[in-house]
Motif scaffolding. Sequence first.
Motif, mmCIF file in Angstrom:
data_model
loop_
_atom_site.group_PDB
_atom_site.id
_atom_site.type_symbol
_atom_site.label_atom_id
_atom_site.label_comp_id
_atom_site.label_asym_id
_atom_site.label_seq_id
_atom_site.Cartn_x
_atom_site.Cartn_y
_atom_site.Cartn_z
ATOM 1 N N ILE A 142 -36.327 54.075 9.236
ATOM 2 C CA ILE A 142 -36.258 52.626 9.423
ATOM 3 C C ILE A 142 -34.817 52.174 9.217
ATOM 4 O O ILE A 142 -34.210 52.446 8.186
ATOM 5 N N ASN A 143 -34.271 51.471 10.194
ATOM 6 C CA ASN A 143 -32.924 50.913 10.109
ATOM 7 C C ASN A 143 -33.047 49.412 9.852
ATOM 8 O O ASN A 143 -33.384 48.643 10.753
ATOM 9 N N ASN A 144 -32.766 48.997 8.623
ATOM 10 C CA ASN A 144 -32.850 47.582 8.248
ATOM 11 C C ASN A 144 -31.494 46.898 8.287
ATOM 12 O O ASN A 144 -31.227 46.000 7.480
ATOM 13 N N THR A 145 -30.636 47.307 9.187
ATOM 14 C CA THR A 145 -29.325 46.671 9.304
ATOM 15 C C THR A 145 -29.245 45.923 10.632
ATOM 16 O O THR A 145 -30.122 46.053 11.489
ATOM 17 N N ASN A 146 -28.156 45.186 10.806
ATOM 18 C CA ASN A 146 -27.965 44.461 12.062
ATOM 19 C C ASN A 146 -27.030 45.214 13.006
ATOM 20 O O ASN A 146 -26.400 44.614 13.867
ATOM 21 N N TYR A 147 -26.941 46.532 12.833
ATOM 22 C CA TYR A 147 -26.119 47.366 13.719
ATOM 23 C C TYR A 147 -26.813 48.705 13.969
ATOM 24 O O TYR A 147 -27.669 49.137 13.209
ATOM 25 N N THR A 148 -26.417 49.337 15.043
ATOM 26 C CA THR A 148 -26.974 50.634 15.414
ATOM 27 C C THR A 148 -26.376 51.729 14.545
ATOM 28 O O THR A 148 -25.183 51.700 14.246
ATOM 29 N N ILE A 149 -27.215 52.680 14.159
ATOM 30 C CA ILE A 149 -26.755 53.834 13.394
ATOM 31 C C ILE A 149 -27.166 55.114 14.124
ATOM 32 O O ILE A 149 -28.033 55.095 14.992
ATOM 33 N N LEU A 150 -26.501 56.187 13.756
ATOM 34 C CA LEU A 150 -26.903 57.508 14.228
ATOM 35 C C LEU A 150 -27.240 58.351 13.010
ATOM 36 O O LEU A 150 -26.550 58.269 11.988
ATOM 37 N N VAL A 151 -28.293 59.141 13.111
ATOM 38 C CA VAL A 151 -28.763 59.961 12.003
ATOM 39 C C VAL A 151 -28.736 61.423 12.431
ATOM 40 O O VAL A 151 -29.243 61.773 13.505
ATOM 41 N N TYR A 152 -28.136 62.256 11.580
ATOM 42 C CA TYR A 152 -28.012 63.691 11.839
ATOM 43 C C TYR A 152 -28.668 64.456 10.704
ATOM 44 O O TYR A 152 -28.527 64.089 9.542
ATOM 45 N N ASP A 153 -29.394 65.514 11.048
ATOM 46 C CA ASP A 153 -30.032 66.330 10.016
ATOM 47 C C ASP A 153 -29.216 67.592 9.773
ATOM 48 O O ASP A 153 -28.508 68.083 10.645
ATOM 49 N N TRP A 154 -29.323 68.098 8.534
ATOM 50 C CA TRP A 154 -28.569 69.275 8.111
ATOM 51 C C TRP A 154 -29.357 69.966 7.014
ATOM 52 O O TRP A 154 -29.973 69.310 6.188
ATOM 53 N N TYR A 155 -29.328 71.285 7.007
ATOM 54 C CA TYR A 155 -30.179 72.030 6.080
ATOM 55 C C TYR A 155 -29.414 72.906 5.092
ATOM 56 O O TYR A 155 -30.024 73.493 4.212
ATOM 57 N N SER A 156 -28.117 73.027 5.216
ATOM 58 C CA SER A 156 -27.348 73.943 4.356
ATOM 59 C C SER A 156 -27.028 73.309 3.008
ATOM 60 O O SER A 156 -25.878 73.195 2.617
ATOM 61 N N TYR A 157 -28.047 72.899 2.317
ATOM 62 C CA TYR A 157 -27.897 72.261 1.011
ATOM 63 C C TYR A 157 -27.473 73.296 -0.019
ATOM 64 O O TYR A 157 -27.978 74.400 -0.026
ATOM 65 N N PRO A 158 -26.553 72.988 -0.922
ATOM 66 C CA PRO A 158 -25.830 71.727 -1.126
ATOM 67 C C PRO A 158 -24.476 71.689 -0.434
ATOM 68 O O PRO A 158 -23.596 70.951 -0.838
ATOM 69 N N ASP A 159 -24.298 72.504 0.569
ATOM 70 C CA ASP A 159 -23.020 72.607 1.268
ATOM 71 C C ASP A 159 -22.559 71.237 1.746
ATOM 72 O O ASP A 159 -23.287 70.525 2.421
ATOM 73 N N THR A 160 -21.334 70.876 1.396
ATOM 74 C CA THR A 160 -20.770 69.600 1.840
ATOM 75 C C THR A 160 -19.842 69.773 3.040
ATOM 76 O O THR A 160 -19.208 68.825 3.474
ATOM 77 N N ASN A 161 -19.751 70.977 3.554
ATOM 78 C CA ASN A 161 -18.921 71.229 4.732
ATOM 79 C C ASN A 161 -19.715 70.966 5.995
ATOM 80 O O ASN A 161 -19.869 71.820 6.852
ATOM 81 N N PHE A 162 -20.228 69.769 6.070
ATOM 82 C CA PHE A 162 -21.048 69.382 7.208
ATOM 83 C C PHE A 162 -20.175 69.240 8.446
ATOM 84 O O PHE A 162 -19.126 68.622 8.406
ATOM 85 N N TYR A 163 -20.621 69.828 9.529
ATOM 86 C CA TYR A 163 -19.944 69.643 10.804
ATOM 87 C C TYR A 163 -21.002 69.346 11.846
ATOM 88 O O TYR A 163 -21.955 70.094 11.985
ATOM 89 N N PHE A 164 -20.849 68.250 12.535
ATOM 90 C CA PHE A 164 -21.838 67.919 13.556
ATOM 91 C C PHE A 164 -21.164 67.679 14.889
ATOM 92 O O PHE A 164 -19.957 67.473 14.974
ATOM 93 N N GLU A 165 -21.967 67.754 15.893
ATOM 94 C CA GLU A 165 -21.517 67.490 17.257
ATOM 95 C C GLU A 165 -22.489 66.496 17.864
ATOM 96 O O GLU A 165 -23.227 65.839 17.155
ATOM 97 N N TRP A 166 -22.500 66.427 19.169
ATOM 98 C CA TRP A 166 -23.431 65.541 19.850
ATOM 99 C C TRP A 166 -24.844 65.849 19.408
ATOM 100 O O TRP A 166 -25.196 66.972 19.109
ATOM 101 N N GLY A 167 -25.645 64.861 19.404
ATOM 102 C CA GLY A 167 -27.038 65.026 19.003
ATOM 103 C C GLY A 167 -27.410 63.941 18.036
ATOM 104 O O GLY A 167 -26.811 62.871 18.017
ATOM 105 N N GLY A 168 -28.356 64.217 17.213
ATOM 106 C CA GLY A 168 -28.809 63.222 16.262
ATOM 107 C C GLY A 168 -29.705 62.197 16.936
ATOM 108 O O GLY A 168 -30.069 62.317 18.105
ATOM 109 N N TRP A 169 -30.058 61.190 16.166
ATOM 110 C CA TRP A 169 -30.954 60.149 16.648
ATOM 111 C C TRP A 169 -30.256 58.814 16.557
ATOM 112 O O TRP A 169 -29.721 58.456 15.517
ATOM 113 N N GLN A 170 -30.273 58.061 17.641
ATOM 114 C CA GLN A 170 -29.699 56.720 17.658
ATOM 115 C C GLN A 170 -30.816 55.738 17.308
ATOM 116 O O GLN A 170 -31.881 55.750 17.930
ATOM 117 N N ILE A 171 -30.553 54.904 16.301
ATOM 118 C CA ILE A 171 -31.564 53.949 15.846
ATOM 119 C C ILE A 171 -30.984 52.546 15.945
ATOM 120 O O ILE A 171 -30.060 52.197 15.208
#
Length: 133
Positions: A30-59
């Motif tokens: 649920i996006n309760n803001t007045n702007y669009t967000i993108l959400v990306y999933d990642w599973y390498s917990y607790p790794d903080t070296n997150f790298y993402f590319e195209w994809g994710g979900w636009q809400i």
Amino acid sequence: MKKRDLITLVLLSILPFSCVKPRETNLHFINNTNYTILVYDWYSYPDTNFYFEWGGWQIPANSQISMGSKNGWDNNIMKRNNENVLMLFVVHEDTLKKYSFEQISQMYLFSKRYDLHLSDLESSGWTVTYPPN
């Protein structure tokens, strides 16, 4: 062995498999803001070296989506890390307009990072709200 006995035996051997817990295939965001967000999933917990590319979900602003997973979110989480944690990264739409994916990852320009344990997701009914309540 009679045919009826054989059928009974087969049915009894299949019965335990019919009691398998159904997998959770939708994660509701649920996006309760007045702007669009993108959400990306990642599973390498607790790794903080997150790298993402195209994809994710636009809400879009003030809306909700159900993010599907054909293998089940619970199965994905359990198979991809021993801690059973799903990380979700929220990125403001404007951030993607100003910065490259590499810059966002390197400079950690996320609006919010969620570290969601499998038990937290189950107790929330597989629903995540942004911003958090």
